[in-house]
Each structure stands twice: as structure tokens, then as C-alpha cells.
Design a protein around this motif. Structure first.
Motif, PDB file in Angstrom:
ATOM      1  N   ILE A 292       0.849  -1.178   0.000  1.00  0.00           N
ATOM      2  CA  ILE A 292       0.000   0.000   0.000  1.00  0.00           C
ATOM      3  C   ILE A 292       0.891   1.237   0.000  1.00  0.00           C
ATOM      4  CG2 ILE A 292      -1.826   1.249   1.236  1.00  0.00           C
ATOM      5  CD1 ILE A 292      -2.644  -1.599   0.354  1.00  0.00           C
ATOM      6  N   GLU A 293       0.704   2.106  -0.978  1.00  0.00           N
ATOM      7  CA  GLU A 293       1.465   3.357  -0.988  1.00  0.00           C
ATOM      8  C   GLU A 293       0.990   4.245   0.150  1.00  0.00           C
ATOM      9  OE1 GLU A 293       1.556   5.345  -4.761  1.00  0.00           O
ATOM     10  OE2 GLU A 293       1.957   3.470  -5.827  1.00  0.00           O
ATOM     11  N   ARG A 294       1.947   4.835   0.865  1.00  0.00           N
ATOM     12  CA  ARG A 294       1.603   5.743   1.958  1.00  0.00           C
ATOM     13  C   ARG A 294       1.240   7.099   1.376  1.00  0.00           C
ATOM     14  NH1 ARG A 294       5.086   6.548   6.754  1.00  0.00           N
ATOM     15  NH2 ARG A 294       3.168   7.612   7.275  1.00  0.00           N
ATOM     16  N   PRO A 295       0.085   7.629   1.750  1.00  0.00           N
ATOM     17  CA  PRO A 295      -0.316   8.945   1.241  1.00  0.00           C
ATOM     18  C   PRO A 295       0.708  10.019   1.611  1.00  0.00           C
ATOM     19  CG  PRO A 295      -2.127   7.874   2.415  1.00  0.00           C
ATOM     20  CD  PRO A 295      -0.907   7.047   2.646  1.00  0.00           C
ATOM     21  N   GLY A 296       1.082  10.830   0.629  1.00  0.00           N
ATOM     22  CA  GLY A 296       2.012  11.927   0.871  1.00  0.00           C
ATOM     23  C   GLY A 296       3.434  11.493   1.163  1.00  0.00           C
ATOM     24  N   SER A 297       3.807  10.289   0.753  1.00  0.00           N
ATOM     25  CA  SER A 297       5.138   9.770   1.054  1.00  0.00           C
ATOM     26  C   SER A 297       5.663   8.984  -0.142  1.00  0.00           C
ATOM     27  CB  SER A 297       5.044   8.847   2.279  1.00  0.00           C
ATOM     28  OG  SER A 297       6.276   8.214   2.532  1.00  0.00           O
ATOM     29  N   ASP A 298       6.974   8.816  -0.198  1.00  0.00           N
ATOM     30  CA  ASP A 298       7.553   7.964  -1.231  1.00  0.00           C
ATOM     31  C   ASP A 298       7.801   6.555  -0.693  1.00  0.00           C
ATOM     32  OD1 ASP A 298       9.624   8.539   0.499  1.00  0.00           O
ATOM     33  OD2 ASP A 298      11.076   9.010  -1.073  1.00  0.00           O
ATOM     34  N   ARG A 299       7.187   6.251   0.444  1.00  0.00           N
ATOM     35  CA  ARG A 299       7.336   4.929   1.066  1.00  0.00           C
ATOM     36  C   ARG A 299       6.027   4.156   0.984  1.00  0.00           C
ATOM     37  NH1 ARG A 299      11.866   3.983   3.870  1.00  0.00           N
ATOM     38  NH2 ARG A 299      10.945   2.870   5.622  1.00  0.00           N
ATOM     39  N   CYS A 300       6.141   2.859   1.178  1.00  0.00           N
ATOM     40  CA  CYS A 300       4.973   1.971   1.112  1.00  0.00           C
ATOM     41  C   CYS A 300       4.858   1.164   2.392  1.00  0.00           C
ATOM     42  CB  CYS A 300       5.127   0.979  -0.043  1.00  0.00           C
ATOM     43  SG  CYS A 300       5.108   1.714  -1.666  1.00  0.00           S
ATOM     44  N   TYR A 301       3.637   0.739   2.680  1.00  0.00           N
ATOM     45  CA  TYR A 301       3.419  -0.282   3.695  1.00  0.00           C
ATOM     46  C   TYR A 301       3.471  -1.628   2.990  1.00  0.00           C
ATOM     47  CZ  TYR A 301       1.574   3.102   7.093  1.00  0.00           C
ATOM     48  OH  TYR A 301       1.418   4.134   7.971  1.00  0.00           O
TER      49      TYR A 301
ATOM     50  N   ASP B 103      -1.326 -18.023   9.133  1.00  0.00           N
ATOM     51  CA  ASP B 103      -2.282 -18.423  10.165  1.00  0.00           C
ATOM     52  C   ASP B 103      -1.932 -17.869  11.541  1.00  0.00           C
ATOM     53  OD1 ASP B 103      -4.055 -19.868   8.615  1.00  0.00           O
ATOM     54  OD2 ASP B 103      -3.041 -21.772   8.937  1.00  0.00           O
ATOM     55  N   ALA B 104      -0.658 -17.586  11.785  1.00  0.00           N
ATOM     56  CA  ALA B 104      -0.217 -17.239  13.127  1.00  0.00           C
ATOM     57  C   ALA B 104       0.126 -15.764  13.335  1.00  0.00           C
ATOM     58  CB  ALA B 104       0.996 -18.092  13.503  1.00  0.00           C
ATOM     59  N   TYR B 105       0.638 -15.051  12.319  1.00  0.00           N
ATOM     60  CA  TYR B 105       1.164 -13.705  12.524  1.00  0.00           C
ATOM     61  C   TYR B 105       0.689 -12.703  11.480  1.00  0.00           C
ATOM     62  CZ  TYR B 105       4.391 -15.746  15.862  1.00  0.00           C
ATOM     63  OH  TYR B 105       4.917 -16.396  16.948  1.00  0.00           O
ATOM     64  N   LEU B 106       0.658 -11.436  11.917  1.00  0.00           N
ATOM     65  CA  LEU B 106       0.451 -10.285  11.037  1.00  0.00           C
ATOM     66  C   LEU B 106       1.750  -9.478  11.038  1.00  0.00           C
ATOM     67  CD1 LEU B 106      -2.975  -8.806  12.254  1.00  0.00           C
ATOM     68  CD2 LEU B 106      -2.591 -10.284  10.275  1.00  0.00           C
ATOM     69  N   LEU B 107       2.186  -9.050   9.857  1.00  0.00           N
ATOM     70  CA  LEU B 107       3.357  -8.193   9.742  1.00  0.00           C
ATOM     71  C   LEU B 107       2.977  -6.967   8.929  1.00  0.00           C
ATOM     72  CD1 LEU B 107       6.425  -7.498   9.807  1.00  0.00           C
ATOM     73  CD2 LEU B 107       6.646  -8.905   7.740  1.00  0.00           C
ATOM     74  N   VAL B 108       3.292  -5.792   9.464  1.00  0.00           N
ATOM     75  CA  VAL B 108       3.171  -4.539   8.727  1.00  0.00           C
ATOM     76  C   VAL B 108       4.542  -3.886   8.803  1.00  0.00           C
ATOM     77  CG1 VAL B 108       2.058  -2.277   8.537  1.00  0.00           C
ATOM     78  CG2 VAL B 108       0.744  -4.248   9.369  1.00  0.00           C
ATOM     79  N   CYS B 109       5.079  -3.583   7.649  1.00  0.00           N
ATOM     80  CA  CYS B 109       6.356  -2.899   7.601  1.00  0.00           C
ATOM     81  C   CYS B 109       6.229  -1.683   6.689  1.00  0.00           C
ATOM     82  CB  CYS B 109       7.464  -3.830   7.116  1.00  0.00           C
ATOM     83  SG  CYS B 109       7.283  -4.368   5.401  1.00  0.00           S
ATOM     84  N   GLU B 110       7.262  -0.890   6.662  1.00  0.00           N
ATOM     85  CA  GLU B 110       7.317   0.282   5.795  1.00  0.00           C
ATOM     86  C   GLU B 110       8.677   0.247   5.108  1.00  0.00           C
ATOM     87  OE1 GLU B 110       8.082   4.870   6.647  1.00  0.00           O
ATOM     88  OE2 GLU B 110       6.274   4.113   7.619  1.00  0.00           O
ATOM     89  N   TYR B 111       8.709   0.637   3.842  1.00  0.00           N
ATOM     90  CA  TYR B 111       9.961   0.627   3.103  1.00  0.00           C
ATOM     91  C   TYR B 111       9.905   1.603   1.942  1.00  0.00           C
ATOM     92  CZ  TYR B 111       7.045  -2.711   0.604  1.00  0.00           C
ATOM     93  OH  TYR B 111       5.994  -3.322  -0.025  1.00  0.00           O
ATOM     94  N   GLY B 112      11.079   1.894   1.405  1.00  0.00           N
ATOM     95  CA  GLY B 112      11.184   2.761   0.241  1.00  0.00           C
ATOM     96  C   GLY B 112      11.196   1.937  -1.034  1.00  0.00           C
ATOM     97  N   CYS B 113      11.531   2.583  -2.122  1.00  0.00           N
ATOM     98  CA  CYS B 113      11.571   1.976  -3.444  1.00  0.00           C
ATOM     99  C   CYS B 113      12.424   0.702  -3.436  1.00  0.00           C
ATOM    100  CB  CYS B 113      12.129   2.987  -4.442  1.00  0.00           C
ATOM    101  SG  CYS B 113      12.110   2.421  -6.137  1.00  0.00           S
ATOM    102  N   GLY B 114      11.867  -0.369  -3.983  1.00  0.00           N
ATOM    103  CA  GLY B 114      12.608  -1.626  -4.064  1.00  0.00           C
ATOM    104  C   GLY B 114      12.873  -2.280  -2.729  1.00  0.00           C
ATOM    105  N   GLY B 115      12.122  -1.920  -1.690  1.00  0.00           N
ATOM    106  CA  GLY B 115      12.311  -2.510  -0.368  1.00  0.00           C
ATOM    107  C   GLY B 115      13.435  -1.875   0.435  1.00  0.00           C
ATOM    108  N   GLU B 116      13.902  -0.702  -0.008  1.00  0.00           N
ATOM    109  CA  GLU B 116      15.012  -0.038   0.690  1.00  0.00           C
ATOM    110  C   GLU B 116      14.602   0.476   2.068  1.00  0.00           C
ATOM    111  OE1 GLU B 116      16.753   3.060  -1.626  1.00  0.00           O
ATOM    112  OE2 GLU B 116      17.217   1.722  -3.294  1.00  0.00           O
ATOM    113  N   ASN B 117      15.534   0.424   2.998  1.00  0.00           N
ATOM    114  CA  ASN B 117      15.361   0.939   4.359  1.00  0.00           C
ATOM    115  C   ASN B 117      14.071   0.446   5.017  1.00  0.00           C
ATOM    116  OD1 ASN B 117      17.771   2.544   4.162  1.00  0.00           O
ATOM    117  ND2 ASN B 117      16.601   3.956   2.893  1.00  0.00           N
TER     118      ASN B 117
END
Length: 147
Positions: free
Chosen positions: A106-115, A121-135
Motif C-alpha cells: 500500500i502506498e503511503r499517502p504523501g510519502s515515497d514509502r509503502c506499507y 495463520d499465526a502472525y500479522l506483519l506490517v512494515c514500511e519501506y522505500g523503493c525496491g524494499g530499501e530501508n
């Protein structure tokens, strides 16, 4: 049809030759676990569709600003398993490269980063990263509540 779930994700997979496809591997691509194949074998297609809806609700209830999803897709672990820096300088991967997860980007509104979202079955993961998975940064990694 190469897949148990009907998505035929095997057709587009660059690593299909290594596992032979979902049906050939009985839902265990590369020796791992496919969330769709396992759920369909256990509870049928309707059970899998219900799991997707439940996961969508769980992600949307997290209250993370700018995060609203309407669908989840099957994602190969080797493609979405980013390496996250920890406060002590070490790096960690939270997923399994050989598993297939339900997730989305999901693109973050007003940002160049994505969620980036991933679930099994066991876990939820939410992360944030830049283009190509950077940082990449871990926003949330939590055990799912069993109902």
C-alpha cells in the motif's frame, strides 16, 4: 491448472522449476507452506476466502494511519522477506523464504514509502519501506488472535 487454489501463481513464478508447482509439491512450494493450499485442503475454497476476509479486517482494525486494504494476494516469502535492522545493530528476517503468504503493498499517502503487509495463520506483519524494499522498518509484528 498448476495450483491448488486456482490462482495459477506458479505460471508467473521465476522459481517454479525448482519446486515443480503447487500441485506437484502438494501445496508445499520449495518445501515450505502455502497459506492458500493448506487452508483449501483443510476447509475448502470457502474457508480460504473467509480467511482472506478475516485477515483484511484484522489489518484494517490495527488503526495504522494511511493503511486501508481491500484485498490480499499470494506472495512468495523469498520476494517479501525483507531484512530489518534492529536497535542493537543486528538484522532480522521475520518470514520464511519458502512459504507463501497473504499480503499486499500500500502506498503511503504523501510519502515515497509503502506499507508492506504479510500474514499467515499465526502472525500479522506490517512494515514500511522505500523503493525496491530499501530501508525497511517494522511497524507491527504480532501474533494473531485465534478465534
Amino acid at each position: 491448472m498448476l495450483s491448488i487454489c486456482g490462482a495459477d501463481c506458479c505460471v508467473e513464478c521465476s522459481r517454479r522449476e525448482k519446486c515443480g508447482g503447487c500441485r506437484e509439491a502438494d501445496g508445499h512450494p520449495f518445501g515450505g507452506v502455502c497459506i492458500a493450499a493448506e487452508k483449501i485442503k483443510r476447509d475448502g475454497l470457502e474457508g480460504f476466502l473467509q480467511l482472506k476476509e478475516t485477515l483484511i479486517l484484522e489489518f484494517n482494525k490495527l488503526g495504522i494511519e494511511g493503511l486501508a486494504i481491500h484485498d490480499l494476494h499470494l506472495l512468495n516469502g523469498f520476494f517479501v522477506n525483507l531484512e530489518y535492522p534492529l536497535a542493537n545493530g543486528q538484522k532480522v528476517k521475520l518470514l520464511q523464504d519458502n512459504n507463501v503468504y497473504l499480503g499486499n503493498q500500500i502506498e503511503r499517502p504523501g510519502s515515497d514509502r509503502c506499507y508492506g503487509l504479510a500474514a499467515d495463520d499465526a502472525y500479522l506483519l506490517v512494515c514500511e519501506y522505500g523503493c525496491g524494499g530499501e530501508n525497511p522498518e517494522i511497524i507491527l509484528y504480532q501474533k494473531r488472535q485465534k478465534s
